[in-house]
Design an enzyme around this catalytic site. Structure first.
Site, PDB file in Angstrom:
ATOM      1  CG  HIS A 178      -1.741   1.163   1.453  1.00 26.85           C
ATOM      2  ND1 HIS A 178      -3.117   1.093   1.466  1.00 26.85           N
ATOM      3  CD2 HIS A 178      -1.435   2.470   1.685  1.00 26.85           C
ATOM      4  CE1 HIS A 178      -3.617   2.301   1.686  1.00 26.85           C
ATOM      5  NE2 HIS A 178      -2.605   3.157   1.822  1.00 26.85           N
ATOM      6  CG  ASP A 304      -9.019  -1.289  -1.845  1.00 28.90           C
ATOM      7  OD1 ASP A 304      -9.117  -2.005  -0.821  1.00 28.90           O
ATOM      8  OD2 ASP A 304      -8.605  -0.122  -1.816  1.00 28.90           O
TER       9      ASP A 304
END
Length: 429
Positions: A178, A304
């Site tokens: 991330h 996601d």
């Protein structure tokens, strides 16, 4: 063993054929195949047959946040969206940073039965970025973890990131980053740019993503390991990944459906449904992401899928949680942004939403060709369908979709997990 004949489907968008499923495998593919006695016949004229979709980036929230989602409701949503396998992110409560927790998630997936669940292990203990988690133990567990991520947080310490890359190299694992430099995004509420300046909201600059990606592709090259970039969102990030791939480094990247379609202009509504991390970017970024997905610089689409309960989104912008649900609308958004625009054909969709994500996750039995002898993990989609998104009909426990009321193309009519229908005529089996 049950037999199913899919009649007249266009495999990867090609010419109409028949596909015979016998038990858990594809028995025969061709034209003029007759239905065996007792077989179920699925009339699929005009529909596209794809290998079952694979999501590298799903938040199932269990254990700990079952008010948002459970493994059961999340896998139902996945099946409804055409997915036969999802990778469940580690930011649960407790964090999936031990063999015990990843095995719990894996077993819940086995029990749900709507799609395969491959747990993602945390890189660091408690997602705190200070000490490596039990990477080897999670890999050696029944869950067989191959993907590790502190998603929701960045592994911002370069030494910790290097050690993680070195560790997973021993068993061909991958670290999924991330990419967010935390000190550049303190108090950030949206993309840093013209819109944030006009609205007076704290900005999340593109460089906060790009600087971490640049560092991590260099680290991966240095140790000869695999790094995967989660939810890449800027044109600059595309260029860094393109450069890294030109060097032959083992770098892969994903893009979300919402970053292929939505822009930061939507934040002008102050509707927290558009609040997400990384934030919605500019139109120029969206176009660069589409082109990069088309040319293969970006390897795959990952949802996601980030469910939140109503109270976490039905509030003022600054207090709202970041994230959107995405499993049930992903294929439709990809059709609108990539197929209907001519950037990808259906074979390209199969590559970016099944073959490549399965390969990155080293997921056996998924991302396989639609041919005799292969596992019958399959998705039928009607590309001619047009309809407005109604979250009231979602299988997900949460309703935080940015597409409510928006007309999107395409509809998953059937999903098959190892020959068993999990979705029939657009409804969960």
């Amino acid at each position: 063993m049950s037999k199913i004949l899919i009649r007249g489907a266009r495999i990867l968008g090609g010419e109409p054929q028949e596909v015979l499923i016998d038990g858990e495998t594809v028995a025969e593919v061709g034209t003029g195949i007759e239905a065996p006695d007792g077989a179920t016949v699925v009339e699929a004229a005009g529909q596209v047959l794809l290998p079952g979709l694979v999501d590298l980036h799903t938040h199932l929230r269990e254990p700990g946040r079952e008010d948002s989602e459970t493994v059961l409701t999340g896998t139902k949503a996945a099946a409804a969206g055409g997915f036969t396998a999802v990778h469940a992110m580690a930011n649960t409560f407790p964090v999936a940073d031990t063999a015990g927790v990843v095995e719990q998630v894996w077993r819940l997936g086995k029990e749900s039965g709507y799609c395969d669940v491959q747990p993602v292990g945390a890189v660091t203990v408690g997602l705190e970025g200070k000490k490596l988690a039990e990477l080897g133990a999670m890999h050696d567990s029944a869950a067989g973890v191959k993907v590790f991520s502190d998603d929701g947080k960045c592994v911002d310490d370069a030494v910790i990131m290097r050690r993680a890359l070195e560790y997973v190299k021993a068993f061909d694992g991958v670290v999924a980053q991330h990419a967010q430099e935390p000190r550049l995004t303190e108090g950030a509420q949206m993309n840093e740019g013209i819109v944030s300046a006009e609205l007076g909201l704290g900005g999340w600059p593109a460089v906060a993503e790009e600087s971490i990606i640049a560092r991590d592709v260099l680290l991966a090259a240095h140790v000869g390991s695999r790094v995967h970039i989660c939810h890449l969102s800027t044109a600059g990030s595309v260029e860094i990944v393109r450069w890294a791939k030109s060097k032959g480094w083992n770098v892969t990247a994903e893009v979300t459906p919402h970053h292929l379609l939505l822009t930061d202009e939507l934040v002008r509504t102050y509707n927290p449904v558009y609040k997400v991390n990384p934030p919605l970017r500019t139109e120029a970024d969206v176009m660069a992401l589409r082109e990069a997905l088309a040319d293969g610089t970006i390897d795959c689409v990952a949802t996601d899928h980030a469910p939140h309960p109503h109270e976490d989104k039905d509030c003022e912008w600054a207090a709202a949680a970041m994230g959107m649900v995405g499993l049930e609308t992903a294929l439709s958004v990809v059709q609108q942004t990539m197929v209907d625009t001519g950037l990808l054909d259906w074979a390209g969709v199969a590559d970016r939403m099944s073959f490549r994500p399965a390969a990155i996750g080293r997921l056996e039995g998924h991302g396989r060709p639609v041919s005799a002898g292969e596992p019958a993990n399959l998705t039928l989609v009607d590309p001619a369908y047009r309809g407005a998104v109604d979250p009231a009909g979602f299988a997900s426990r949460s309703r935080n979709t940015p597409y409510e009321g928006r007309e999107l193309p395409g509809r998953v009519t059937h999903t098959f997990l190892r020959g068993r229908a999990t979705v029939v005529d657009g409804k969960l089996a």
